[in-house]
Design a protein around this motif. Structure first.
Motif, PDB file in Angstrom:
ATOM      1  N   PHE A 132       0.663  -1.336  -0.043  1.00  0.00           N
ATOM      2  CA  PHE A 132      -0.156  -0.268  -0.262  1.00  0.00           C
ATOM      3  C   PHE A 132       0.475   1.795   0.448  1.00  0.00           C
ATOM      4  CE2 PHE A 132      -2.985  -3.300   0.982  1.00  0.00           C
ATOM      5  CZ  PHE A 132      -4.149  -2.064   1.671  1.00  0.00           C
ATOM      6  N   ARG A 133       0.430   2.308  -0.684  1.00  0.00           N
ATOM      7  CA  ARG A 133       0.790   4.010  -0.467  1.00  0.00           C
ATOM      8  C   ARG A 133       0.531   4.608  -0.090  1.00  0.00           C
ATOM      9  NH1 ARG A 133       3.824   0.473  -0.446  1.00  0.00           N
ATOM     10  NH2 ARG A 133       6.172  -0.219  -1.903  1.00  0.00           N
ATOM     11  N   THR A 134       0.803   5.699   0.390  1.00  0.00           N
ATOM     12  CA  THR A 134       0.176   6.832   0.958  1.00  0.00           C
ATOM     13  C   THR A 134      -0.712   7.855  -0.896  1.00  0.00           C
ATOM     14  OG1 THR A 134       1.352   6.708   2.326  1.00  0.00           O
ATOM     15  CG2 THR A 134       0.310   8.526   1.681  1.00  0.00           C
ATOM     16  N   TYR A 135      -1.627   7.738  -0.420  1.00  0.00           N
ATOM     17  CA  TYR A 135      -2.317   8.820  -1.319  1.00  0.00           C
ATOM     18  C   TYR A 135      -2.791  10.046  -1.134  1.00  0.00           C
ATOM     19  CZ  TYR A 135      -6.548   6.582  -0.928  1.00  0.00           C
ATOM     20  OH  TYR A 135      -8.121   6.235  -0.443  1.00  0.00           O
ATOM     21  N   ARG A 136      -2.906  10.061   0.062  1.00  0.00           N
ATOM     22  CA  ARG A 136      -4.155  11.482   0.805  1.00  0.00           C
ATOM     23  C   ARG A 136      -3.468  10.938   2.521  1.00  0.00           C
ATOM     24  NH1 ARG A 136     -10.038  11.131   2.649  1.00  0.00           N
ATOM     25  NH2 ARG A 136      -9.829   9.135   2.559  1.00  0.00           N
ATOM     26  N   THR A 137      -3.550  12.282   3.100  1.00  0.00           N
ATOM     27  CA  THR A 137      -4.075  12.345   4.629  1.00  0.00           C
ATOM     28  C   THR A 137      -4.963  13.132   4.741  1.00  0.00           C
ATOM     29  OG1 THR A 137      -2.018  14.640   4.848  1.00  0.00           O
ATOM     30  CG2 THR A 137      -0.912  12.223   4.721  1.00  0.00           C
ATOM     31  N   THR A 138      -5.750  12.580   6.610  1.00  0.00           N
ATOM     32  CA  THR A 138      -6.572  13.781   7.327  1.00  0.00           C
ATOM     33  C   THR A 138      -5.652  14.056   8.556  1.00  0.00           C
ATOM     34  OG1 THR A 138      -7.242  11.580   8.447  1.00  0.00           O
ATOM     35  CG2 THR A 138      -8.233  11.924   6.316  1.00  0.00           C
ATOM     36  N   ASP A 139      -6.261  15.295   9.005  1.00  0.00           N
ATOM     37  CA  ASP A 139      -6.026  15.267  10.374  1.00  0.00           C
ATOM     38  C   ASP A 139      -5.542  14.183  11.764  1.00  0.00           C
ATOM     39  OD1 ASP A 139      -6.100  17.998  10.060  1.00  0.00           O
ATOM     40  OD2 ASP A 139      -8.285  17.803  10.640  1.00  0.00           O
ATOM     41  N   SER A 140      -5.856  12.865  11.351  1.00  0.00           N
ATOM     42  CA  SER A 140      -5.911  12.111  11.758  1.00  0.00           C
ATOM     43  C   SER A 140      -5.154  10.448  11.549  1.00  0.00           C
ATOM     44  CB  SER A 140      -6.755  12.030  12.886  1.00  0.00           C
ATOM     45  OG  SER A 140      -8.183  11.340  12.294  1.00  0.00           O
ATOM     46  N   ALA A 141      -5.333  10.773  10.344  1.00  0.00           N
ATOM     47  CA  ALA A 141      -4.515   9.832  10.170  1.00  0.00           C
ATOM     48  C   ALA A 141      -3.560   9.819   8.238  1.00  0.00           C
ATOM     49  CB  ALA A 141      -6.510   8.668   9.068  1.00  0.00           C
ATOM     50  N   ILE A 142      -3.827   9.005   7.714  1.00  0.00           N
ATOM     51  CA  ILE A 142      -2.851   8.577   6.578  1.00  0.00           C
ATOM     52  C   ILE A 142      -3.817   7.605   5.203  1.00  0.00           C
ATOM     53  CG2 ILE A 142      -0.555   7.941   5.191  1.00  0.00           C
ATOM     54  CD1 ILE A 142       0.549   8.541   8.010  1.00  0.00           C
ATOM     55  N   CYS A 143      -3.902   7.355   4.602  1.00  0.00           N
ATOM     56  CA  CYS A 143      -5.034   6.793   3.705  1.00  0.00           C
ATOM     57  C   CYS A 143      -3.564   6.084   2.725  1.00  0.00           C
ATOM     58  CB  CYS A 143      -5.882   7.770   2.897  1.00  0.00           C
ATOM     59  SG  CYS A 143      -7.058   8.043   3.947  1.00  0.00           S
ATOM     60  N   LYS A 144      -3.979   4.896   2.844  1.00  0.00           N
ATOM     61  CA  LYS A 144      -2.402   4.163   1.704  1.00  0.00           C
ATOM     62  C   LYS A 144      -4.327   3.359   1.145  1.00  0.00           C
ATOM     63  CE  LYS A 144       1.104   3.789   4.524  1.00  0.00           C
ATOM     64  NZ  LYS A 144       1.809   4.729   3.850  1.00  0.00           N
ATOM     65  N   CYS A 145      -3.094   2.940  -0.469  1.00  0.00           N
ATOM     66  CA  CYS A 145      -4.081   2.598  -1.629  1.00  0.00           C
ATOM     67  C   CYS A 145      -3.585   1.504  -2.037  1.00  0.00           C
ATOM     68  CB  CYS A 145      -3.961   3.641  -2.394  1.00  0.00           C
ATOM     69  SG  CYS A 145      -4.844   2.638  -4.038  1.00  0.00           S
ATOM     70  N   TYR A 146      -3.511   0.393  -2.496  1.00  0.00           N
ATOM     71  CA  TYR A 146      -3.136  -1.550  -2.805  1.00  0.00           C
ATOM     72  C   TYR A 146      -3.708  -0.736  -4.420  1.00  0.00           C
ATOM     73  CZ  TYR A 146      -1.639  -5.616  -3.406  1.00  0.00           C
ATOM     74  OH  TYR A 146      -1.165  -6.614  -4.493  1.00  0.00           O
ATOM     75  N   GLU A 147      -3.609  -1.154  -5.205  1.00  0.00           N
ATOM     76  CA  GLU A 147      -3.051  -1.402  -7.114  1.00  0.00           C
ATOM     77  C   GLU A 147      -3.649  -2.170  -6.867  1.00  0.00           C
ATOM     78  OE1 GLU A 147      -3.202   1.051  -9.301  1.00  0.00           O
ATOM     79  OE2 GLU A 147      -2.442   2.752  -7.849  1.00  0.00           O
ATOM     80  N   VAL A 148      -4.634  -3.322  -7.429  1.00  0.00           N
ATOM     81  CA  VAL A 148      -4.720  -4.680  -7.868  1.00  0.00           C
ATOM     82  C   VAL A 148      -4.423  -4.355  -9.098  1.00  0.00           C
ATOM     83  CG1 VAL A 148      -6.646  -6.634  -7.366  1.00  0.00           C
ATOM     84  CG2 VAL A 148      -7.021  -4.061  -5.513  1.00  0.00           C
ATOM     85  N   ASP A 149      -3.911  -6.456  -8.780  1.00  0.00           N
ATOM     86  CA  ASP A 149      -3.057  -6.757 -10.847  1.00  0.00           C
ATOM     87  C   ASP A 149      -3.993  -7.563 -11.087  1.00  0.00           C
ATOM     88  OD1 ASP A 149      -1.608  -8.586  -8.028  1.00  0.00           O
ATOM     89  OD2 ASP A 149      -0.792  -6.322  -8.737  1.00  0.00           O
TER      90      ASP A 149
END
Length: 149
Positions: A132-149
């Motif tokens: 998973f790689r970071t794609y956005r952040t909020t005040d309290s969280a880091i949002c990560k994305c996994y690209e399904v192959d």
């Protein structure tokens, strides 16, 4: 360790894991485990890791729908991973994610979101290790994305 799809009979075991992790900070009852993870209407798959009849951890994959509580793009997957402290760093998370990746692919998902609290260093490291790689952040969280192959 046995990895399998969760059944309604797993609600108590999942609740036990949640109690160990969250105590009084989040819902942890068997009813919550059943409704929010095992049989949620947006659920794609809830997978458990068990050993000797004990749930070591679980991973839930849901479909992000319009207006979802995670603010994730509709059509993406949303993942949540919960591992008992007794089972941490024993390969449970990697084993669960191997099954969840198959479920994501079978569901036709292209991307899966993991929203992790900024102070959850273990969770952040786990998702990074799973690809998973970071794609956005909020005040309290880091949002990560996994690209399904």
């Amino acid at each position: 360790m046995h990895i399998r799809r969760a059944t309604p009979d797993d609600a108590q075991g999942i609740s036990n894991v949640l109690m160990r992790l969250y105590a009084d900070t989040k819902p942890t009852s068997p009813d919550h485990a059943h409704d929010f993870y095992i049989t949620h209407p947006d659920g794609i798959q809830c997978t458990v890791a068990e050993e000797n009849g004990m749930i070591l951890g679980f991973q839930a994959l849901k479909l992000a729908t319009k207006g979802n509580i995670y603010s994730v793009t509709p059509g993406w997957g949303v993942i949540g991973t919960h591992i008992s402290p007794d089972a941490a760093r024993k390969g449970v998370g990697a084993a669960l994610f191997a099954e969840t990746k198959k479920a994501a692919k079978n569901a036709g998902l292209q991307k899966v979101d993991a929203t992790i609290g900024k102070t959850n260093t273990g969770g952040l490291a786990y998702y990074e290790a799973m690809g998973f790689r970071t794609y956005r952040t909020t005040d309290s969280a880091i949002c990560k994305c996994y690209e399904v192959d």
